[in-house]
Structure formats: C-alpha cells, structure tokens
Design a protein around this motif. Structure first.
Motif, short mmCIF file in Angstrom:
data_model
loop_
_atom_site.label_atom_id
_atom_site.label_comp_id
_atom_site.label_asym_id
_atom_site.label_seq_id
_atom_site.Cartn_x
_atom_site.Cartn_y
_atom_site.Cartn_z
N LYS A 132 29.60 -39.14 -30.34
CA LYS A 132 28.58 -38.08 -30.04
C LYS A 132 27.79 -38.61 -28.76
O LYS A 132 27.82 -39.98 -28.51
CB LYS A 132 27.52 -37.96 -31.12
CG LYS A 132 27.94 -37.23 -32.24
CD LYS A 132 27.04 -36.99 -33.35
CE LYS A 132 27.46 -36.44 -34.69
NZ LYS A 132 26.42 -36.36 -35.60
N GLY A 171 27.25 -32.86 -23.55
CA GLY A 171 28.40 -33.11 -24.80
C GLY A 171 29.68 -32.04 -24.50
O GLY A 171 30.66 -32.57 -24.56
N PRO A 177 30.20 -33.43 -29.49
CA PRO A 177 29.09 -32.76 -29.98
C PRO A 177 27.77 -33.65 -29.28
O PRO A 177 27.97 -34.77 -28.94
CB PRO A 177 29.05 -33.07 -31.53
CG PRO A 177 29.99 -34.01 -31.79
CD PRO A 177 30.90 -34.15 -30.58
N GLY A 179 24.79 -35.54 -30.09
CA GLY A 179 23.98 -35.94 -31.27
C GLY A 179 22.53 -35.85 -31.22
O GLY A 179 21.80 -35.93 -32.33
#
Length: 198
Positions: A132, A171, A177, A179
C-alpha cells in the motif's frame, strides 16, 4: 495496527538504550537531510499540476498555475523544512523498526484527461504480502488530535489541503491501494497511523 505497535516498541527500546542503528541507515538519513535542505533553499518554480496540490480549492490551483505568488511569511521555509526533516526521521524509524519498505520518495505520474499529473509519493509499505501507498505527515498538536486523531472521516469532512485526493492519486499511479497516513506530532513526537477505508 501492527505497524504503529512496532514503531512504539522500537522507540521504547531506543529510550532504554537497547538500540544501535546500523551505519547504512544513518548514511541514508544524512542523505535525506541534505536533499531536504537543497529542496527548500534551491527551489525551482513549477506551475504544473501536482498530486500534492490537485485536491486543494480550484482558485488556489488556478493562481498557482498562473504563477501568482501567494503572500508568504519569513517562517514558511522553516515550516516546510521541519516537515521534510520529520519525514526523514520517520523513514529512519520505520526502517529501523522493521517495517517492510518497498519504495520511498518515488516519482509518479498519472494521465487525467489532457493533463499529466506528477508527484512524489512518500512510501510503499508491504504488510503481510499486501503493498500500500502511505503518506507521511508532520502535524501540529491541534491537527494531530482534532484532524488525524479523529480518523479518516474527520479528514474527509474538512480536507482543505487535498490529502485524500493526493493519497489516492499516488496509489492509482502505482496501481496500489492508498493505505493512509503515518502522522508525527511535531511538538510531542507522538505517532499515529490513520488508515484509509477506501
């Protein structure tokens, strides 16, 4: 969150004198501090949209794009420099505490319509095989308690600096993704990890 517990445990051991930092981490920290000094004292003008500013109010973005300088105080440079130096310390502590750093200070770009948006993400962390993107922030005691301390929804409710947009663009640029934020209270030295639910 396990990352925050690892950081706190590491700092407790360091307080007791049980930690000896490896020389390569000290050298990396010196390099980061040098880059922070160069960045703040040898600034280059850049009117392009950046991931760190795109979530801000449109009027601010237009003024920046048109090279309209905003009024600044003599201490602005110091505030920005403190933020960079706290980020350098944060990276040192993350690495020394065993957090699995995949990439740091990575340049990124994303095509949005006709605009190529560039940025520099702070860190990609691998936790249990899941990577992440995380953003590191230094915060005033008020912001630490009343913004980051209240979690993602509080940040989303009043995101004048575009932190959420910034994080998700970082991201997206790496197909990972977002985080959330690793936050350090610049007055007390406390740490918080604010996870993004999205």
């Amino acid at each position: 969150m396990l990352m925050l517990l690892n950081i706190q445990e590491f700092l407790e051991k360091a307080n007791r004198g049980e930690i000896k930092l490896p020389s390569y981490l000290i050298e990396e920290f010196k390099d980061s501090c040098e880059k922070a000094i160069v960045k703040q004292f040898n600034r280059e003008s850049d009117s392009a949209f950046r991931m760190s500013s795109i979530g801000r109010p449109v009027c601010q973005q237009i003024l920046a794009r048109n090279n309209c300088s905003k009024e600044s105080s003599y201490n602005d440079l110091m505030r920005f420099l403190f933020g960079d130096l706290i980020e350098a310390v944060a990276m040192l502590i993350l690495k020394a505490s065993g957090v699995n750093i995949v990439k740091e200070q990575a340049r990124c770009k994303l095509q949005l319509g006709d605009e190529l948006i560039k940025g520099t993400l702070d860190v990609i962390i691998d936790e249990d095989g899941e990577q992440k993107v995380w953003d590191i922030k230094s915060a005033s005691p008020y912001s630490f308690d009343n913004k980051f301390g209240k979690g993602y929804d509080a940040i989303k409710e009043d995101d004048a600096f575009g932190y959420i947009t910034q994080g998700h663009l970082y991201g997206e640029s790496y197909g990972l993704p977002f985080g959330g934020w690793i936050v350090i209270n610049k007055s007390t030295g406390e740490w918080a990890v604010v996870e993004s639910p999205e």
